[in-house]
Motif scaffolding. Structure first.
Motif, mmCIF file in Angstrom:
data_model
loop_
_atom_site.group_PDB
_atom_site.id
_atom_site.type_symbol
_atom_site.label_atom_id
_atom_site.label_comp_id
_atom_site.label_asym_id
_atom_site.label_seq_id
_atom_site.Cartn_x
_atom_site.Cartn_y
_atom_site.Cartn_z
ATOM 1 N N ALA A 1 -2.816 -14.748 -1.850
ATOM 2 C CA ALA A 1 -3.447 -14.097 -3.084
ATOM 3 C C ALA A 1 -3.654 -15.661 -4.063
ATOM 4 C CB ALA A 1 -3.031 -13.215 -3.705
ATOM 5 N N SER B 1 2.524 -15.693 -6.582
ATOM 6 C CA SER B 1 3.257 -15.648 -8.089
ATOM 7 C C SER B 1 4.221 -14.953 -7.903
ATOM 8 C CB SER B 1 1.939 -15.203 -8.849
ATOM 9 O OG SER B 1 1.387 -13.896 -8.099
ATOM 10 N N ARG C 1 -9.196 -13.319 -1.544
ATOM 11 C CA ARG C 1 -9.091 -12.448 -2.618
ATOM 12 C C ARG C 1 -7.712 -12.665 -3.626
ATOM 13 N NH1 ARG C 1 -4.730 -11.067 -0.906
ATOM 14 N NH2 ARG C 1 -4.392 -9.960 -2.780
ATOM 15 N N CYS D 1 0.722 -4.515 -4.394
ATOM 16 C CA CYS D 1 -0.129 -5.454 -3.975
ATOM 17 C C CYS D 1 0.258 -6.533 -3.004
ATOM 18 C CB CYS D 1 -1.165 -5.690 -5.116
ATOM 19 S SG CYS D 1 -2.954 -6.203 -4.500
ATOM 20 N N ALA E 1 -6.143 -13.202 -7.606
ATOM 21 C CA ALA E 1 -6.890 -13.893 -8.803
ATOM 22 C C ALA E 1 -6.870 -15.512 -8.512
ATOM 23 C CB ALA E 1 -6.068 -13.443 -10.169
ATOM 24 N N PRO E 2 -5.591 -15.930 -8.264
ATOM 25 C CA PRO E 2 -5.705 -17.623 -8.189
ATOM 26 C C PRO E 2 -6.527 -18.082 -6.975
ATOM 27 C CG PRO E 2 -3.672 -16.635 -8.893
ATOM 28 C CD PRO E 2 -4.296 -15.687 -8.252
ATOM 29 N N ASP F 1 -4.415 -9.979 -12.579
ATOM 30 C CA ASP F 1 -5.577 -10.316 -12.358
ATOM 31 C C ASP F 1 -6.354 -10.963 -13.676
ATOM 32 O OD1 ASP F 1 -5.247 -8.364 -10.210
ATOM 33 O OD2 ASP F 1 -7.113 -9.853 -9.549
ATOM 34 N N ASN G 1 -3.928 -5.422 -13.131
ATOM 35 C CA ASN G 1 -3.624 -5.753 -11.835
ATOM 36 C C ASN G 1 -3.943 -4.627 -11.061
ATOM 37 O OD1 ASN G 1 -2.155 -7.544 -10.156
ATOM 38 N ND2 ASN G 1 -0.426 -6.087 -9.912
HETATM 39 O O1 MRU Z 1 -8.450 -6.612 -5.349
HETATM 40 P P1 MRU Z 1 -7.510 -7.737 -4.976
HETATM 41 O O2 MRU Z 1 -6.955 -7.974 -3.357
HETATM 42 O O3 MRU Z 1 -8.245 -9.136 -5.016
HETATM 43 O O4 MRU Z 1 -6.392 -7.820 -6.032
HETATM 44 C C1 MRU Z 1 -5.244 -8.617 -6.075
HETATM 45 C C2 MRU Z 1 -4.287 -8.197 -6.942
HETATM 46 O O5 MRU Z 1 -4.472 -7.260 -7.738
HETATM 47 C C3 MRU Z 1 -3.224 -9.090 -7.224
HETATM 48 O O6 MRU Z 1 -1.950 -8.535 -7.505
HETATM 49 C C4 MRU Z 1 -3.663 -10.404 -8.144
HETATM 50 O O7 MRU Z 1 -4.619 -10.764 -7.930
HETATM 51 C C5 MRU Z 1 -2.459 -11.194 -8.465
HETATM 52 S S1 MRU Z 1 -2.510 -12.144 -6.939
HETATM 53 C C6 MRU Z 1 -1.459 -13.431 -7.385
#
Ligand code: MRU
Length: 349
Positions: A160, A166, A44, A154, A46-47, A234, A244
């Motif tokens: 992540a 990030s 999970r 988060c 975004a990147p 995100d 986000n």
């Molecule tokens: O539902 P998730 O856990 O995938 O959500 C992740 C987030 O919201 C993070 O803050 C976002 O992806 C930034 S990750 C560097």
């Protein structure tokens, strides 16, 4: 720590749904298995979803039976569509799947050539991703004052982002520069990415932190306990509106009320230049049971009506700056983000 890696047998990843209680790796040896892993947040952020998406499309492609280019391409499209159907909000997932299709389209030599080009593109997405996060972490650390107390929402560390981080990358870089920072970690209901994952990562780095519930942030801002906030993203629209994890918008409104600068840190792969503003960002609606309880524990009546949007959109005017691998973009973001994209394209040419 390896978050996700391509192996001869498939995609091996650290199961984030089980952290921090168990540090277990799972092997995703089919498209169905990796898609389930994405849907259930075993991988999970975004990147990280971008890297997972690239390898998921590659994994699917290795199983395609068609021996002609047209047949191969048709099946590939179906697989990319499956990957894109897993989660709607993080744009990196869509961007990476499209990159893989473009790699196949640019290849010669039929299915074999297409596969080779896709292998190369997935590896490039992975290495570029690391470089982007190293750069944005350094750019963001320059904004952190010595002794700063920083709110984070988060989870945005290596889990992540696949590597480095990030918003947490910024925090880690400031920590490495001995800035004596302290992090207020929002627990991040309903799936507790802050409590489970961010605390786990900060423990490994030796960064000082205090875990708080999401609803405590205003109290600590009012008490002058928070100097700045930095979060991930995100999907960022062209004008800087930022989707986000749910609760980010609340934190940004509180930060504006208390004159706390609120920063977003994300690579340019998280900017969706096709959307003029945040109104068009699709918001994932998740299983109601995630709000009624957590794992095997429930605290609400079984049928309690629930709303469970996984993300919210913070308007650009609440954001003090967007930290990317190209520096810190400031309002008006439609101009500054577009300029960063142009400069990056020129650098890469
Ligand atoms: O539902 P998730 O856990 O995938 O959500 C992740 C987030 O919201 C993070 O803050 C976002 O992806 C930034 S990750 C560097």
């Amino acid at each position: 720590m390896t978050v996700l890696e391509w192996t001869d047998d498939g995609i091996r990843l650290l199961d984030q749904a089980r952290l921090p209680d168990e540090e277990e790796y799972i092997l995703c040896d089919s498209l169905d298995v990796i898609c389930e892993a994405i849907r259930s947040l075993r991988i999970r952020g975004a990147p990280s979803l971008g890297v997972a998406s690239a390898y998921a499309v590659l994994l699917g492609a290795t199983k395609i039976a068609a021996t002609d280019a047209a047949g191969f391409r048709e099946e590939l499209e179906t697989m990319a569509t499956m990957v894109k159907g897993t989660r709607p909000t993080a744009v990196n997932l869509f961007w990476a799947a499209d990159e893989m299709l473009a790699a196949a389209d640019g290849a010669e030599g039929g299915p074999e050539g297409m596969l080779a080009a896709m292998r190369e593109r997935a590896a490039k997405i992975e290495t570029d991703n690391r470089e982007r996060h190293v750069k944005l972490s350094e750019a963001g650390a320059a904004l952190v004052e010595p002794g700063a107390k920083i709110l984070h929402h988060c989870n945005t560390g290596p889990l992540a982002t696949h590597e480095r981080g990030s918003a947490l990358g910024v925090i880690y870089a400031a920590h490495q520069q001995d800035k004596g920072i302290h992090v207020y970690v929002d627990e991040t209901r309903p799936l507790l990415q802050g409590a489970r994952l961010t605390c786990w990562e900060l423990d490994q780095w030796g960064v000082d932190y205090t875990l708080i519930t999401d609803s405590m942030a205003g109290h600590f801002m009012k008490a002058g306990e928070i100097d700045m906030a930095v979060v991930g993203a995100d999907r960022i629209a062209a004008n800087g509106d930022t989707a986000n994890k749910i609760g980010t918008y609340t934190a940004a409104v509180l930060a504006a009320h208390h004159d706390v600068p609120f920063f977003v840190a994300a690579p340019l792969t998280t900017v969706d230049f096709s959307l003029p503003n945040g109104a068009g960002i699709p918001i994932e609606q998740r299983n109601p049971d995630e709000v009624r309880g957590y794992r095997d524990t429930t605290w609400a009546p079984a049928g309690a009506p629930v709303a469970n949007p996984a993300f919210d959109v913070t308007p650009a005017d609440l954001i003090a700056g967007i930290i990317t691998e190209m520096g810190v973009a400031r309002a008006e973001y439609t101009d500054s983000l577009a300029t960063q994209r142009e400069q990056q394209t020129e650098l890469r040419a």
